[in-house]
Structures are given as C-alpha cells and as structure tokens.
Design a protein around this motif. Structure first.
Motif, PDB file in Angstrom:
ATOM      1  N   LEU A  45       0.837  -1.205   0.000  1.00  0.00           N
ATOM      2  CA  LEU A  45       0.000   0.000   0.000  1.00  0.00           C
ATOM      3  C   LEU A  45       0.868   1.249   0.000  1.00  0.00           C
ATOM      4  O   LEU A  45       0.575   2.219  -0.713  1.00  0.00           O
ATOM      5  CB  LEU A  45      -0.930  -0.002   1.214  1.00  0.00           C
ATOM      6  N   LEU A  46       1.928   1.241   0.786  1.00  0.00           N
ATOM      7  CA  LEU A  46       2.838   2.386   0.813  1.00  0.00           C
ATOM      8  C   LEU A  46       3.421   2.648  -0.570  1.00  0.00           C
ATOM      9  O   LEU A  46       3.476   3.797  -1.022  1.00  0.00           O
ATOM     10  CB  LEU A  46       3.959   2.135   1.826  1.00  0.00           C
ATOM     11  N   GLU A  47       3.825   1.592  -1.248  1.00  0.00           N
ATOM     12  CA  GLU A  47       4.363   1.772  -2.599  1.00  0.00           C
ATOM     13  C   GLU A  47       3.298   2.365  -3.527  1.00  0.00           C
ATOM     14  O   GLU A  47       3.582   3.281  -4.309  1.00  0.00           O
ATOM     15  CB  GLU A  47       4.848   0.433  -3.159  1.00  0.00           C
ATOM     16  N   ARG A  48       2.091   1.853  -3.423  1.00  0.00           N
ATOM     17  CA  ARG A  48       1.020   2.316  -4.319  1.00  0.00           C
ATOM     18  C   ARG A  48       0.776   3.815  -4.163  1.00  0.00           C
ATOM     19  O   ARG A  48       0.663   4.540  -5.157  1.00  0.00           O
ATOM     20  CB  ARG A  48      -0.257   1.536  -4.030  1.00  0.00           C
ATOM     21  N   ILE A  49       0.691   4.305  -2.929  1.00  0.00           N
ATOM     22  CA  ILE A  49       0.384   5.729  -2.752  1.00  0.00           C
ATOM     23  C   ILE A  49       1.618   6.609  -2.952  1.00  0.00           C
ATOM     24  O   ILE A  49       1.493   7.780  -3.323  1.00  0.00           O
ATOM     25  CB  ILE A  49      -0.287   6.007  -1.393  1.00  0.00           C
ATOM     26  N   THR A  50       2.804   6.046  -2.745  1.00  0.00           N
ATOM     27  CA  THR A  50       4.032   6.833  -2.990  1.00  0.00           C
ATOM     28  C   THR A  50       4.210   7.092  -4.477  1.00  0.00           C
ATOM     29  O   THR A  50       4.732   8.145  -4.874  1.00  0.00           O
ATOM     30  CB  THR A  50       5.259   6.100  -2.421  1.00  0.00           C
ATOM     31  N   LEU A  51       3.786   6.174  -5.307  1.00  0.00           N
ATOM     32  CA  LEU A  51       3.942   6.326  -6.761  1.00  0.00           C
ATOM     33  C   LEU A  51       2.968   7.349  -7.350  1.00  0.00           C
ATOM     34  O   LEU A  51       3.070   7.692  -8.524  1.00  0.00           O
ATOM     35  CB  LEU A  51       3.762   4.972  -7.449  1.00  0.00           C
ATOM     36  N   ILE A  52       2.029   7.831  -6.526  1.00  0.00           N
ATOM     37  CA  ILE A  52       1.130   8.906  -6.959  1.00  0.00           C
ATOM     38  C   ILE A  52       1.713  10.231  -6.490  1.00  0.00           C
ATOM     39  O   ILE A  52       1.821  10.466  -5.286  1.00  0.00           O
ATOM     40  CB  ILE A  52      -0.288   8.728  -6.379  1.00  0.00           C
ATOM     41  N   ASN A  53       2.101  11.090  -7.418  1.00  0.00           N
ATOM     42  CA  ASN A  53       2.605  12.397  -6.997  1.00  0.00           C
ATOM     43  C   ASN A  53       1.483  13.182  -6.318  1.00  0.00           C
ATOM     44  O   ASN A  53       0.404  13.358  -6.882  1.00  0.00           O
ATOM     45  CB  ASN A  53       3.143  13.197  -8.177  1.00  0.00           C
ATOM     46  N   SER A  54       1.743  13.642  -5.107  1.00  0.00           N
ATOM     47  CA  SER A  54       0.734  14.425  -4.387  1.00  0.00           C
ATOM     48  C   SER A  54       1.370  15.662  -3.760  1.00  0.00           C
ATOM     49  O   SER A  54       1.166  15.952  -2.586  1.00  0.00           O
ATOM     50  CB  SER A  54       0.023  13.570  -3.329  1.00  0.00           C
ATOM     51  N   GLY A  55       2.152  16.379  -4.566  1.00  0.00           N
ATOM     52  CA  GLY A  55       2.626  17.675  -4.118  1.00  0.00           C
ATOM     53  C   GLY A  55       1.444  18.542  -3.717  1.00  0.00           C
ATOM     54  O   GLY A  55       0.351  18.424  -4.284  1.00  0.00           O
ATOM     55  N   SER A  56       1.646  19.417  -2.774  1.00  0.00           N
ATOM     56  CA  SER A  56       0.536  20.211  -2.232  1.00  0.00           C
ATOM     57  C   SER A  56      -0.259  20.934  -3.306  1.00  0.00           C
ATOM     58  O   SER A  56      -1.468  21.143  -3.168  1.00  0.00           O
ATOM     59  CB  SER A  56       1.070  21.231  -1.228  1.00  0.00           C
ATOM     60  N   HIS A  57       0.402  21.321  -4.403  1.00  0.00           N
ATOM     61  CA  HIS A  57      -0.268  22.072  -5.464  1.00  0.00           C
ATOM     62  C   HIS A  57      -0.741  21.179  -6.611  1.00  0.00           C
ATOM     63  O   HIS A  57      -1.311  21.674  -7.577  1.00  0.00           O
ATOM     64  CB  HIS A  57       0.655  23.173  -5.983  1.00  0.00           C
ATOM     65  N   ASN A  58      -0.508  19.882  -6.485  1.00  0.00           N
ATOM     66  CA  ASN A  58      -1.021  18.923  -7.458  1.00  0.00           C
ATOM     67  C   ASN A  58      -2.364  18.414  -6.945  1.00  0.00           C
ATOM     68  O   ASN A  58      -2.464  17.348  -6.337  1.00  0.00           O
ATOM     69  CB  ASN A  58      -0.034  17.764  -7.647  1.00  0.00           C
ATOM     70  N   HIS A  59      -3.406  19.180  -7.182  1.00  0.00           N
ATOM     71  CA  HIS A  59      -4.705  18.871  -6.600  1.00  0.00           C
ATOM     72  C   HIS A  59      -5.227  17.506  -7.038  1.00  0.00           C
ATOM     73  O   HIS A  59      -5.795  16.756  -6.228  1.00  0.00           O
ATOM     74  CB  HIS A  59      -5.707  19.970  -6.954  1.00  0.00           C
ATOM     75  N   ALA A  60      -5.046  17.189  -8.310  1.00  0.00           N
ATOM     76  CA  ALA A  60      -5.515  15.891  -8.799  1.00  0.00           C
ATOM     77  C   ALA A  60      -4.770  14.757  -8.115  1.00  0.00           C
ATOM     78  O   ALA A  60      -5.365  13.718  -7.783  1.00  0.00           O
ATOM     79  CB  ALA A  60      -5.343  15.815 -10.316  1.00  0.00           C
ATOM     80  N   GLY A  61      -3.478  14.943  -7.884  1.00  0.00           N
ATOM     81  CA  GLY A  61      -2.689  13.901  -7.232  1.00  0.00           C
ATOM     82  C   GLY A  61      -3.070  13.701  -5.781  1.00  0.00           C
ATOM     83  O   GLY A  61      -3.166  12.562  -5.297  1.00  0.00           O
ATOM     84  N   VAL A  62      -3.292  14.792  -5.067  1.00  0.00           N
ATOM     85  CA  VAL A  62      -3.710  14.685  -3.671  1.00  0.00           C
ATOM     86  C   VAL A  62      -5.039  13.931  -3.580  1.00  0.00           C
ATOM     87  O   VAL A  62      -5.214  13.032  -2.747  1.00  0.00           O
ATOM     88  CB  VAL A  62      -3.832  16.084  -3.035  1.00  0.00           C
ATOM     89  N   LYS A  63      -5.967  14.290  -4.470  1.00  0.00           N
ATOM     90  CA  LYS A  63      -7.265  13.611  -4.436  1.00  0.00           C
ATOM     91  C   LYS A  63      -7.141  12.152  -4.859  1.00  0.00           C
ATOM     92  O   LYS A  63      -7.865  11.286  -4.345  1.00  0.00           O
ATOM     93  CB  LYS A  63      -8.259  14.345  -5.335  1.00  0.00           C
ATOM     94  N   ALA A  64      -6.220  11.859  -5.754  1.00  0.00           N
ATOM     95  CA  ALA A  64      -6.024  10.470  -6.180  1.00  0.00           C
ATOM     96  C   ALA A  64      -5.529   9.607  -5.017  1.00  0.00           C
ATOM     97  O   ALA A  64      -5.949   8.445  -4.873  1.00  0.00           O
ATOM     98  CB  ALA A  64      -5.034  10.411  -7.338  1.00  0.00           C
ATOM     99  N   VAL A  65      -4.653  10.146  -4.175  1.00  0.00           N
ATOM    100  CA  VAL A  65      -4.214   9.404  -2.992  1.00  0.00           C
ATOM    101  C   VAL A  65      -5.404   9.171  -2.067  1.00  0.00           C
ATOM    102  O   VAL A  65      -5.583   8.067  -1.528  1.00  0.00           O
ATOM    103  CB  VAL A  65      -3.085  10.157  -2.261  1.00  0.00           C
ATOM    104  N   ALA A  66      -6.216  10.202  -1.879  1.00  0.00           N
ATOM    105  CA  ALA A  66      -7.405  10.059  -1.032  1.00  0.00           C
ATOM    106  C   ALA A  66      -8.340   8.984  -1.571  1.00  0.00           C
ATOM    107  O   ALA A  66      -8.938   8.226  -0.786  1.00  0.00           O
ATOM    108  CB  ALA A  66      -8.139  11.397  -0.934  1.00  0.00           C
ATOM    109  N   GLU A  67      -8.463   8.899  -2.885  1.00  0.00           N
ATOM    110  CA  GLU A  67      -9.365   7.914  -3.482  1.00  0.00           C
ATOM    111  C   GLU A  67      -8.855   6.488  -3.289  1.00  0.00           C
ATOM    112  O   GLU A  67      -9.649   5.544  -3.237  1.00  0.00           O
ATOM    113  CB  GLU A  67      -9.552   8.229  -4.966  1.00  0.00           C
ATOM    114  N   VAL A  68      -7.554   6.319  -3.172  1.00  0.00           N
ATOM    115  CA  VAL A  68      -7.006   5.002  -2.842  1.00  0.00           C
ATOM    116  C   VAL A  68      -7.304   4.650  -1.390  1.00  0.00           C
ATOM    117  O   VAL A  68      -7.636   3.503  -1.055  1.00  0.00           O
ATOM    118  CB  VAL A  68      -5.488   4.968  -3.103  1.00  0.00           C
ATOM    119  N   LEU A  69      -7.192   5.637  -0.513  1.00  0.00           N
ATOM    120  CA  LEU A  69      -7.307   5.386   0.922  1.00  0.00           C
ATOM    121  C   LEU A  69      -8.741   5.287   1.418  1.00  0.00           C
ATOM    122  O   LEU A  69      -9.015   4.562   2.381  1.00  0.00           O
ATOM    123  CB  LEU A  69      -6.581   6.491   1.687  1.00  0.00           C
ATOM    124  N   ALA A  70      -9.655   6.003   0.782  1.00  0.00           N
ATOM    125  CA  ALA A  70     -11.036   6.035   1.272  1.00  0.00           C
ATOM    126  C   ALA A  70     -11.640   4.636   1.424  1.00  0.00           C
ATOM    127  O   ALA A  70     -12.255   4.338   2.461  1.00  0.00           O
ATOM    128  CB  ALA A  70     -11.894   6.911   0.357  1.00  0.00           C
TER     129      ALA A  70
END
Length: 437
Positions: A45-70
């Motif tokens: 799981l750590l690998e999966r979410i680390t491979l998603i770029n979620s820089g603070s200003h990458n809104h789509a990436g931040v939400k994509a991590v949330a969609e994995v975790l929800a």
C-alpha cells in the motif's frame, strides 16, 4: 486554551497517570501478531500511494491518494468524507469517522496526503532494498498513513475497534497550507475540540539511536523586514545629511537579532535578503530583485526569515523584542517588520507527558525500552499543533526514516510494525476508558 480546558487537561492527566494493565491481554497479543502478519501488504500500500505524486499544489494527485485510501477506511467501518478546499487554493482533506461506545475516550489521528515534491520534481518512484525504501513522501507522511491503517486493522482483528470513537484527519495541504489559514484548518480544529486525545502520525523521532516520544513541537512563523533610506553619492555615507543607507540599517537589525534574541527553544533564520537602489520583494514572497552601484548609497533593503518558538508566550515576547530592535533606526533610515504566525506551537503539558507515560507502559509490556521525550528544538511544526490548545497529544507516531523534504527521502519499513503495534494497543486501551469531558 478554551474555557474549562485547563481542568479537562488536568483531569485527563490524572486519568492517564496509571497504566491500565501490567501485561498484554489476549486481544493485544492478536493486535501484535496482526500487524506483523500484515507487513508486506502494508508495504505494498505504501508503494502504491508513494507512486502517486501528491505535491501540495497537485490537486488531482492529492485527491487520487485520497481515493485510494477512502475504501481502506470504509472497509473498517468508518464514514469517509472528502472536504473540498478549492476555495482555499488546495485540493481538500480526507476525514474518516468511527462512532463507538458513547461516553468513552474520543481520539483524533492526524496525518497528511500531500508532499513537498510537486510534479516537476526529479525525485520519483519507490525503490525497496530489504527493509529500507526510498521515495517522495515515503516517511512524510505516506508512511504515517500506513501506520494508522495497520493499527486500525489490527484493532478490528482483535475486536477492539468496534467500541472506539475515532476521527482520522488526513489534510491535503500540510506542507503548504491554503489561505485563509483559518478556513484551511477549520475542520481539523473542530475535530480537536471534539477529541480527548490527539495522535500525530508524522515521522518517529530517534534520539541517540533509540525511539523517542514527541510531547512538544515548535511553532512556525515568518517575518519580512524592510529598510529604507535616502539615496545619494557614496562619498556622503555616514554624514548628517546623507545618513547610513538601507543596507547598514538592515545589517544593524539582523546583527542585533543575532546578539539579543537567543534563548532556549527559539530560532529565527534569515532565509534571503537583497539591498540596493532599488530592492523589491518578488510576488511569490520567495525571491527579491535588486540593482545598484558601488558609489550610490542604497535606498532599499529587504529580508525574509522564519521564527520558531515553543509556546505562544515565547512567540509574542520575542516578536516584541524584534519590533523594539527595528525601531532603533540609524540616522537617515527607516525600517518596518511584519511578523506572521502561521503554525502554532504544541507546547509541552502535563497531559502530553502523561500520555507518553501510557505509551511507555505499553513499551514495557512489549519488552521494549522506554521512549524519552524528544527535544522540541529538533522538531518543526505540524498539523497537530492546531489542536494542541484543546486536547492532549503525542506527535511522531509515524515510522522512522531520514531525509524528509529532500531527494533520497527514506523509510525504515520495519518501524511501521512497531509503531502500528504501539498505536493499536494505546488506542484500544484508551477506548475502554470514560471521556473526561
């Protein structure tokens, strides 16, 4: 601190003072084993979410991590909510809520979805070498999120999650909070006012090679210093009619800061400065431009830096000293300073210390060494500081690693196991106890 909070914290400190049990219960043994058995799944799981770029200003990436975790939280019986923060210029926050037995301890678990590595960063990927892995945000704070989930899964397996009152708050802008800050942290603060205990899942602190507990973190603020002076030919410098120029006034102030401000748990870095005729701050607030000649007295200078303190009182007192220094102008000069307090401190309290004592009772039951309090001067600010005025807390509940905020950031993967085991037992024990509110 809100009305009645002092009495509440004192009551909770007394409640936390004595360990509930002297050894691991059968349910706690199940939690220990469940975390250990789930290690490889947690790393995956750590690998999966680390491979998603979620820089603070990458809104789509931040939400994509949330969609994995929800779905991970939903599978554990949590009600999951995405809190949009587009009005604050950020993606949003993921909150997960679990309602347990009424009147028992209410716990807030805090982590964050974003990292400092924006899409243009060359630091990408997830590279594992045995029990060490390297990747952007792997310890700050994606590893912390994995610790939370590993602990909750262990509680579910042991039957202790059902009765627990828990809110998990995963902010999407911890590394660069949205504006206005009050709106960006409103939901977190409300959860802090609800909670009896807050646990922050940023990285584990290590002191002299041993795990340490974090009962305090310093604030994070910034200051902008501007000096001005009349310009003219350099042959007149220091004269009554020409004065000292903006750069000497800047140097006077900064040197006075260096000499007069030092005290325990306080730092005040100068991040950058510029002086000349003219000197101007960039629109981003992170750069400045200037020009000038060696034979011209400089008309402007500007500098920006940060200010970190352990308590709100220390913040205000030091800010007052800074303003007094700035006001003592050299002849022919003017100076102003703007100080902004952003992340508040998590001051050390008796309640926080008592909570660490409870964690150390668990360490003893697990056959591990006691965790000493980590020096707050070595930790930066974090989201747990926003709820510190309202509840007791421990920070540094995430995994161990190194190089946070830099290329090569790494995680000690096995630390996920020991941190999740500690968390699962601590949360389970507290969940059986009455809320002091």
């Amino acid at each position: 601190m809100r009305a009645g909070a002092l009495g509440f914290v004192a009551g909770l400190a007394a409640l936390l003072a004595a360990p509930v049990s002297a050894q691991l219960s059968d349910a706690e043994e199940v939690m220990v084993e469940t975390v250990a058995d789930g290690f490889e799944d947690d790393v995956a799981l750590l690998e999966r979410i680390t491979l998603i770029n979620s820089g603070s200003h990458n809104h789509a990436g931040v939400k994509a991590v949330a969609e994995v975790l929800a779905p991970e939280f939903a599978a554990l019986g949590f009600d999951v909510e995405w809190i949009d923060q587009s009005a604050q210029g950020r993606a949003g926050h993921l909150f997960a809520r679990h309602e347990g037995v009424p009147g028992t301890t209410k716990m807030l678990l805090i982590g964050h979805l974003d990292t400092v590595f924006e899409p243009g960063s060359p630091f990408t990927g997830f590279v594992r070498e045995g029990d060490r892995a390297v990747g952007p945000g792997v310890v700050d704070d994606k590893g912390g999120i994995v610790v939370i989930l590993a602990a909750l899964r262990a509680m579910q397996a042991a039957g202790t999650l059902e009765g627990a009152n828990i809110v998990v708050a995963l902010t999407g802008d911890e590394e660069d909070a949205g504006e206005p800050l009050e709106a960006a942290r409103r939901d977190l603060v409300e959860a802090g006012k609800w909670a009896d205990v807050a646990l922050g899942y940023e990285g584990l602190s290590v002191l002299d090679g041993k795990d340490a507990g974090v009962i305090a973190r310093r604030s994070s603020g910034s200051w902008t210093l501007t000096t001005r002076a009349g310009s003219g030919h350099s042959s007149g410098i220091f004269s009554d009619h020409a004065g000292y120029g903006a750069i000497y006034e800047m140097a006077r102030i900064l040197d006075a800061f260096r000499r007069e401000l030092p005290e325990e748990n306080l730092t005040y870095n100068v991040g950058f400065m510029a002086g000349g005729t003219p000197a101007e701050l960039g629109e981003d607030g992170l750069s400045a431009t200037t020009s000038g000649k060696t034979n011209i007295i400089p008309s402007h200078a500007i500098a920006r830096g940060d200010l970190r303190a352990l308590t709100g009182e220390q913040n205000e007192r030091v800010a007052g000293k800074m303003r007094a220094i700035v006001a003592q102008h050299l002849p022919g000069t003017e100076a102003t300073i703007a100080i902004e307090f952003r992340y508040p401190p998590m001051a050390p309290t008796a309640g926080n210390a008592a909570l660490l004592d409870r964690l150390n009772a668990i360490n003893a039951d697990l056959g591990r060494e006691a965790m000493q309090p980590y020096p707050p001067s070595r930790r930066g600010a974090a989201d747990i500081s926003f709820v510190a005025p309202y509840t007791v807390g421990l920070a540094g509940m995430g995994p161990a690693g190194s190089g946070s905020h830099a290329e090569g950031e790494s995680i000690d993967l096995r630390s996920i196991v020991r941190q999740a085991q500690r968390s699962a037992i601590l949360i389970s024990r507290l969940a059986r106890e009455p809320s002091p509110q």
